[in-house]
Write a protein that holds these residues in place. Structure first.
Motif, PDB file in Angstrom:
ATOM      1  N   LEU A 162      -7.599 -37.701 -16.457  1.00  0.00           N
ATOM      2  CA  LEU A 162      -8.378 -37.821 -15.221  1.00  0.00           C
ATOM      3  C   LEU A 162      -7.549 -38.524 -14.148  1.00  0.00           C
ATOM      4  N   SER A 181     -11.363 -33.171 -22.504  1.00  0.00           N
ATOM      5  CA  SER A 181     -10.137 -33.962 -22.628  1.00  0.00           C
ATOM      6  C   SER A 181      -9.069 -33.646 -21.584  1.00  0.00           C
ATOM      7  N   CYS A 233     -17.385 -36.706 -21.001  1.00  0.00           N
ATOM      8  CA  CYS A 233     -16.344 -37.533 -21.617  1.00  0.00           C
ATOM      9  C   CYS A 233     -15.619 -36.817 -22.749  1.00  0.00           C
ATOM     10  N   ARG A 243     -11.751 -42.261 -22.183  1.00  0.00           N
ATOM     11  CA  ARG A 243     -11.083 -41.325 -23.092  1.00  0.00           C
ATOM     12  C   ARG A 243     -10.368 -40.218 -22.318  1.00  0.00           C
ATOM     13  N   LEU A 244     -10.791 -39.997 -21.087  1.00  0.00           N
ATOM     14  CA  LEU A 244     -10.224 -38.902 -20.301  1.00  0.00           C
ATOM     15  C   LEU A 244      -8.888 -39.330 -19.715  1.00  0.00           C
ATOM     16  N   LEU A 262      -9.766 -32.847 -18.388  1.00  0.00           N
ATOM     17  CA  LEU A 262     -10.344 -32.983 -17.058  1.00  0.00           C
ATOM     18  C   LEU A 262      -9.459 -33.858 -16.170  1.00  0.00           C
TER      19      LEU A 262
END
Length: 293
Positions: free
Chosen positions: A169, A144, A141, A165-166, A146
């Motif tokens: 993604l 950042s 997580c 938070r990502l 990803l």
């Protein structure tokens, strides 16, 4: 190495295979890629660490359980494939390779990931499928940038709320886990484009119609009583899906792999084959529940 050399290596005793591979690697490859997949390696050839301009390193399908500290010299490395080995813990030296954007760790024996993985702030794609994870490591997580997370075929029962938070993604692959409920955190991630929860134990699907960027949801092989509601144009794979032909999950995952390597790695030389031979064989043989196919 070509197919002929690979075939010869298969008949060389393991204790001689290491020396054979080292002799074959005498200078920096012009394409800045070294593929040592499927060579029965038990030790990493340290000579490779002298190729400091290396961009892609494939070590798939060997017998490795450690890596030398000299690997830290490969500070230009963008792709590292360690899948199908014997790693019980991720070697700390991997966390020093700060240019990595794609990391393959699937089909090992990992139970966790080190906190130092958060140093890989350029990481866009992480493959941790077919390990021994009972929960998603918190450090994931913290990555950042990803974009793609492959965590299929583990023993995950839930996902941490911190996953939202990502913000970058886009695709998450969770097939073959122990999810009894659709992960609530995914309902708060409208930026997701692909969600795969195939082969879990989900009995009910909430509406996904509010996920404005969703393009594909794979929910087959769950004991569900309903299909997830989605926005118009979103493709579904599972029971009660629309009557139009649905994408094969194997093809969808393979397409994702090719797209990731094309988009994330900007190498100056013409691109080499996108899949190491070991992963091509796995894709053919392992069937629809394989996250590496």
């Amino acid at each position: 190495m070509g197919n002929t050399i690979r075939a010869l290596v298969a008949f060389i005793p393991t204790d001689r295979c290491q020396n054979y591979v080292v002799r074959d690697l005498q200078e920096m490859p012009l394409d800045k890629m070294v593929d040592l997949s499927g060579n029965q390696l038990r030790r990493f050839p340290v000579l490779v660490c002298s190729f400091t301009e290396l961009v892609k390193l494939y070590l798939s399908d060997n017998h490795l359980n450690s890596l030398p500290p000299e690997l830290a010299q490969l500070q230009n490395l963008q792709i590292l494939a360690l899948d199908f080995n014997n790693f019980k813990a991720l070697p700390q030296v991997v966390c020093t390779l700060k240019q990595l954007c794609i990391l393959y760790l699937g089909n090992n024996k990992l139970r966790d990931l080190p906190g130092e993985l958060s140093l890989l702030q350029n990481l866009r794609t992480l493959w941790i499928e077919a390990n021994c994870l009972t929960q998603l490591p918190d450090v994931v997580c913290e990555l950042s940038l990803l974009k793609t997370l492959h965590a299929s075929s583990n023993a995950l029962r839930l996902l941490p709320s911190q996953l939202q938070r990502l913000r970058e993604l886009r695709t998450i692959w969770l097939s073959g886990n122990l999810l009894a409920d659709f992960p609530a955190v995914l309902l708060h991630m409208p930026f997701l484009e692909v969600i795969d929860v195939d082969r879990n134990s989900i009995r009910y699907f909430p509406s996904l119609a509010h996920l404005s960027n969703l393009k594909l949801v794979i929910y087959d092989h769950n004991p569900c009583r309903n299909a997830p509601k989605v926005r118009k144009g979103v493709r579904r794979v599972g029971r009660w899906a629309e009557e139009t032909p649905e994408p094969d999950p194997r093809k969808a995952r393979r397409y994702a792999l090719v797209e990731e390597e094309n988009q994330e790695v900007q190498a100056p030389a013409p691109p080499p084959p996108l899949l190491p031979p070991s992963r091509v064989a796995a894709a053919v043989c392992q069937g629809p529940n394989s996250s590496t196919s």
